[in-house]
Design an enzyme around this catalytic site. Structure first.
Site, PDB file in Angstrom:
ATOM      1  N   HIS A 141     -31.966  79.330  86.994  1.00 41.63           N
ATOM      2  CA  HIS A 141     -32.848  79.269  87.424  1.00 41.63           C
ATOM      3  C   HIS A 141     -33.447  80.663  86.556  1.00 41.63           C
ATOM      4  O   HIS A 141     -32.684  82.010  87.872  1.00 41.63           O
ATOM      5  CB  HIS A 141     -33.539  78.511  88.483  1.00 41.63           C
ATOM      6  CG  HIS A 141     -35.276  78.836  88.920  1.00 41.63           C
ATOM      7  ND1 HIS A 141     -35.920  78.777  89.237  1.00 41.63           N
ATOM      8  CD2 HIS A 141     -36.025  79.690  87.985  1.00 41.63           C
ATOM      9  CE1 HIS A 141     -37.196  79.386  89.283  1.00 41.63           C
ATOM     10  NE2 HIS A 141     -37.531  79.870  88.883  1.00 41.63           N
ATOM     11  N   GLU A 185     -34.197  76.613  83.739  1.00 47.00           N
ATOM     12  CA  GLU A 185     -35.099  76.681  84.771  1.00 47.00           C
ATOM     13  C   GLU A 185     -36.192  78.358  84.807  1.00 47.00           C
ATOM     14  O   GLU A 185     -35.384  79.042  84.519  1.00 47.00           O
ATOM     15  CB  GLU A 185     -35.052  76.123  86.061  1.00 47.00           C
ATOM     16  CG  GLU A 185     -34.637  75.237  86.594  1.00 47.00           C
ATOM     17  CD  GLU A 185     -34.164  75.056  87.903  1.00 47.00           C
ATOM     18  OE1 GLU A 185     -33.935  75.359  88.774  1.00 47.00           O
ATOM     19  OE2 GLU A 185     -33.055  73.512  87.937  1.00 47.00           O
ATOM     20  N   ASN A 245     -26.253  72.975  89.803  1.00 42.60           N
ATOM     21  CA  ASN A 245     -27.217  74.936  89.698  1.00 42.60           C
ATOM     22  C   ASN A 245     -26.346  75.681  90.231  1.00 42.60           C
ATOM     23  O   ASN A 245     -25.749  75.373  91.569  1.00 42.60           O
ATOM     24  CB  ASN A 245     -28.840  73.732  90.258  1.00 42.60           C
ATOM     25  CG  ASN A 245     -29.471  75.713  90.382  1.00 42.60           C
ATOM     26  OD1 ASN A 245     -29.065  76.703  91.100  1.00 42.60           O
ATOM     27  ND2 ASN A 245     -30.879  75.279  90.182  1.00 42.60           N
ATOM     28  N   ARG A 301     -34.063  87.619  91.318  1.00 40.64           N
ATOM     29  CA  ARG A 301     -33.090  87.629  92.648  1.00 40.64           C
ATOM     30  C   ARG A 301     -31.792  86.749  92.939  1.00 40.64           C
ATOM     31  O   ARG A 301     -30.993  87.831  93.672  1.00 40.64           O
ATOM     32  CB  ARG A 301     -33.532  87.090  93.446  1.00 40.64           C
ATOM     33  CG  ARG A 301     -33.863  85.794  93.856  1.00 40.64           C
ATOM     34  CD  ARG A 301     -34.403  84.745  94.952  1.00 40.64           C
ATOM     35  NE  ARG A 301     -35.536  84.914  94.940  1.00 40.64           N
ATOM     36  CZ  ARG A 301     -36.702  84.231  95.528  1.00 40.64           C
ATOM     37  NH1 ARG A 301     -36.528  83.203  95.813  1.00 40.64           N
ATOM     38  NH2 ARG A 301     -38.631  84.678  95.643  1.00 40.64           N
ATOM     39  N   HIS A 305     -34.147  68.594  93.806  1.00 41.43           N
ATOM     40  CA  HIS A 305     -34.484  69.184  94.924  1.00 41.43           C
ATOM     41  C   HIS A 305     -34.413  68.793  95.791  1.00 41.43           C
ATOM     42  O   HIS A 305     -34.865  67.781  96.760  1.00 41.43           O
ATOM     43  CB  HIS A 305     -36.205  70.017  94.436  1.00 41.43           C
ATOM     44  CG  HIS A 305     -35.983  71.167  95.121  1.00 41.43           C
ATOM     45  ND1 HIS A 305     -36.803  71.409  96.212  1.00 41.43           N
ATOM     46  CD2 HIS A 305     -36.151  72.346  94.684  1.00 41.43           C
ATOM     47  CE1 HIS A 305     -37.197  72.964  96.540  1.00 41.43           C
ATOM     48  NE2 HIS A 305     -36.581  73.369  94.937  1.00 41.43           N
ATOM     49  N   ASP A 341     -27.007  78.651  90.869  1.00 43.02           N
ATOM     50  CA  ASP A 341     -28.112  80.558  91.397  1.00 43.02           C
ATOM     51  C   ASP A 341     -27.131  80.435  92.431  1.00 43.02           C
ATOM     52  O   ASP A 341     -27.062  82.072  92.347  1.00 43.02           O
ATOM     53  CB  ASP A 341     -29.909  79.464  91.695  1.00 43.02           C
ATOM     54  CG  ASP A 341     -29.828  78.856  90.678  1.00 43.02           C
ATOM     55  OD1 ASP A 341     -29.697  79.179  89.484  1.00 43.02           O
ATOM     56  OD2 ASP A 341     -31.683  78.367  91.190  1.00 43.02           O
ATOM     57  N   HIS A 342     -26.503  80.093  93.867  1.00 43.83           N
ATOM     58  CA  HIS A 342     -26.505  80.700  94.600  1.00 43.83           C
ATOM     59  C   HIS A 342     -25.072  80.725  94.386  1.00 43.83           C
ATOM     60  O   HIS A 342     -24.446  81.699  95.441  1.00 43.83           O
ATOM     61  CB  HIS A 342     -26.922  79.487  95.764  1.00 43.83           C
ATOM     62  CG  HIS A 342     -27.752  79.307  96.110  1.00 43.83           C
ATOM     63  ND1 HIS A 342     -29.009  79.902  96.270  1.00 43.83           N
ATOM     64  CD2 HIS A 342     -29.118  78.086  96.479  1.00 43.83           C
ATOM     65  CE1 HIS A 342     -30.411  79.332  95.881  1.00 43.83           C
ATOM     66  NE2 HIS A 342     -30.598  78.350  96.013  1.00 43.83           N
ATOM     67  N   ARG A 361     -35.198  84.169  87.619  1.00 41.31           N
ATOM     68  CA  ARG A 361     -36.409  84.213  88.014  1.00 41.31           C
ATOM     69  C   ARG A 361     -37.392  85.308  87.042  1.00 41.31           C
ATOM     70  O   ARG A 361     -36.289  86.098  87.198  1.00 41.31           O
ATOM     71  CB  ARG A 361     -36.136  84.249  89.594  1.00 41.31           C
ATOM     72  CG  ARG A 361     -36.302  82.928  90.011  1.00 41.31           C
ATOM     73  CD  ARG A 361     -36.599  82.678  91.414  1.00 41.31           C
ATOM     74  NE  ARG A 361     -36.081  81.781  92.870  1.00 41.31           N
ATOM     75  CZ  ARG A 361     -37.874  81.293  92.463  1.00 41.31           C
ATOM     76  NH1 ARG A 361     -38.569  81.930  92.887  1.00 41.31           N
ATOM     77  NH2 ARG A 361     -37.324  80.178  93.196  1.00 41.31           N
ATOM     78  N   GLU A 390     -38.799  66.257  84.761  1.00 42.73           N
ATOM     79  CA  GLU A 390     -38.553  66.729  86.271  1.00 42.73           C
ATOM     80  C   GLU A 390     -38.622  65.810  87.896  1.00 42.73           C
ATOM     81  O   GLU A 390     -39.521  66.751  87.880  1.00 42.73           O
ATOM     82  CB  GLU A 390     -37.001  67.589  86.609  1.00 42.73           C
ATOM     83  CG  GLU A 390     -36.253  67.643  87.653  1.00 42.73           C
ATOM     84  CD  GLU A 390     -35.492  69.011  88.519  1.00 42.73           C
ATOM     85  OE1 GLU A 390     -35.335  69.805  86.750  1.00 42.73           O
ATOM     86  OE2 GLU A 390     -35.615  69.336  88.927  1.00 42.73           O
ATOM     87  N   THR A 416     -37.113  79.285  97.920  1.00 48.91           N
ATOM     88  CA  THR A 416     -36.989  78.327  96.619  1.00 48.91           C
ATOM     89  C   THR A 416     -38.683  77.645  95.872  1.00 48.91           C
ATOM     90  O   THR A 416     -39.348  77.907  96.102  1.00 48.91           O
ATOM     91  CB  THR A 416     -36.078  77.622  97.426  1.00 48.91           C
ATOM     92  OG1 THR A 416     -35.825  76.640  96.230  1.00 48.91           O
ATOM     93  CG2 THR A 416     -36.867  76.490  98.320  1.00 48.91           C
ATOM     94  N   THR A 417     -38.345  76.997  94.849  1.00 45.53           N
ATOM     95  CA  THR A 417     -39.419  76.181  94.150  1.00 45.53           C
ATOM     96  C   THR A 417     -40.189  75.323  95.081  1.00 45.53           C
ATOM     97  O   THR A 417     -39.610  74.363  95.626  1.00 45.53           O
ATOM     98  CB  THR A 417     -39.332  75.658  92.657  1.00 45.53           C
ATOM     99  OG1 THR A 417     -38.602  76.321  92.327  1.00 45.53           O
ATOM    100  CG2 THR A 417     -40.425  75.168  91.951  1.00 45.53           C
TER     101      THR A 417
END
Ligand code: PXP
Length: 238
Positions: free
Chosen positions: A43, A70, A7, A49, A191, A9-10, A45, A151, A100-101
């Site tokens: 993801h 996601e 992932n 973000r 996660h 995202d970051h 969103r 998942e 986060t989720t």
């Protein structure tokens, strides 16, 4: 061996910290794949973000491995999924204020909404995964909804704190993975997974793929992306 989807995202979070052009999730994704990762997860969103629609477009065009998107099950995201056709759509709950989720989908409460979303995604022949908490009700409902994958949310295991709780959360994940597989669902997990807690997950043979973000991106800042991915792949092998 369990597959590893990274992932990214970051990587985008770091870019957005300065509203800059870099670092690019695409570059990280290419390095992750070079290091042996099996796929890339993002993801998108509602508040954009970190990942933007343009990242999705670029990643879909660039990477040669499966892309897992996601997203929340809302009309905006459904039309984006239809447009870009990721290899897997993982439906997740989303709250604007969360860091986060937080937890899996409430499959009972949102059964009709998810049913409708899944039918729409199916029109485009997209594969669908539902991010759920590891409980039998959620697994059974995911099967009723005809998802391709679940998942399993590994957060309770990752956050267990002491060994006894960690062991019982792992047992539960194993049971739920077996249940899901028995119902014909593919099983992914993710996660809160990191270099310390991944070992437990590797004993669950029903799990096909884990998606890991924060721990790997954080390690990559220190040792580089390829090394951070390589280290996780080594742990998955054992
Ligand atoms: N799976 C889902 C559904 C997620 O929302 C996230 C976080 O974006 C992850 C996996 C990855 O979690 P982490 O960043 O803690 O590895």
């Amino acid at each position: 061996m369990i597959k590893l989807s990274i992932n990214v995202d970051h990587v985008a979070t770091l870019r957005e910290a300065r509203r800059a052009e870099f670092p690019q999730p695409k570059e990280a994704a290419l390095l992750a794949i070079k290091a042996g990762a099996d796929g890339i997860t993002i993801h998108l969103r509602g508040d954009r973000r970190h990942i933007k629609e343009s990242d999705l477009e670029v990643l879909k065009k660039t990477i040669q491995k499966p892309l897992n998107l996601e997203m929340a099950a809302n009309p905006e995201m459904l039309s984006i999924a239809k447009k870009y056709k990721p290899n897997l759509v993982t439906l997740v709950p989303e709250k604007p204020e969360e860091l986060t989720t937080e937890g899996g989908l409430d499959v009972n409460k949102n059964f009709d909404l998810l049913d409708d979303a899944i039918k729409r995604l199916r029109e485009e022949k997209l594969k669908i995964s539902l991010f759920i908490n590891p409980d039998s009700d959620s697994v059974n409902k995911a099967a009723e909804l005809n998802a391709d994958f679940v998942e399993l949310n590994t957060d309770a295991y990752a956050e267990a704190g002491d060994q006894e709780k960690s062991k019982s959360e792992l047992e539960n994940l194993k049971k739920m993975a077996k249940l899901a597989r028995g119902l014909g669902l593919g099983v992914n997990a993710g996660h809160g997974l990191n270099y310390q807690n991944i070992k437990g997950i590797t004993i669950i043979e029903e799990i096909e793929e884990v998606s890991i973000g924060h721990a790997i991106v954080a390690r990559a800042v220190i040792v580089g992306f390829e090394k951070a991915v390589g280290e996780m792949l080594e742990l998955l092998k054992k």
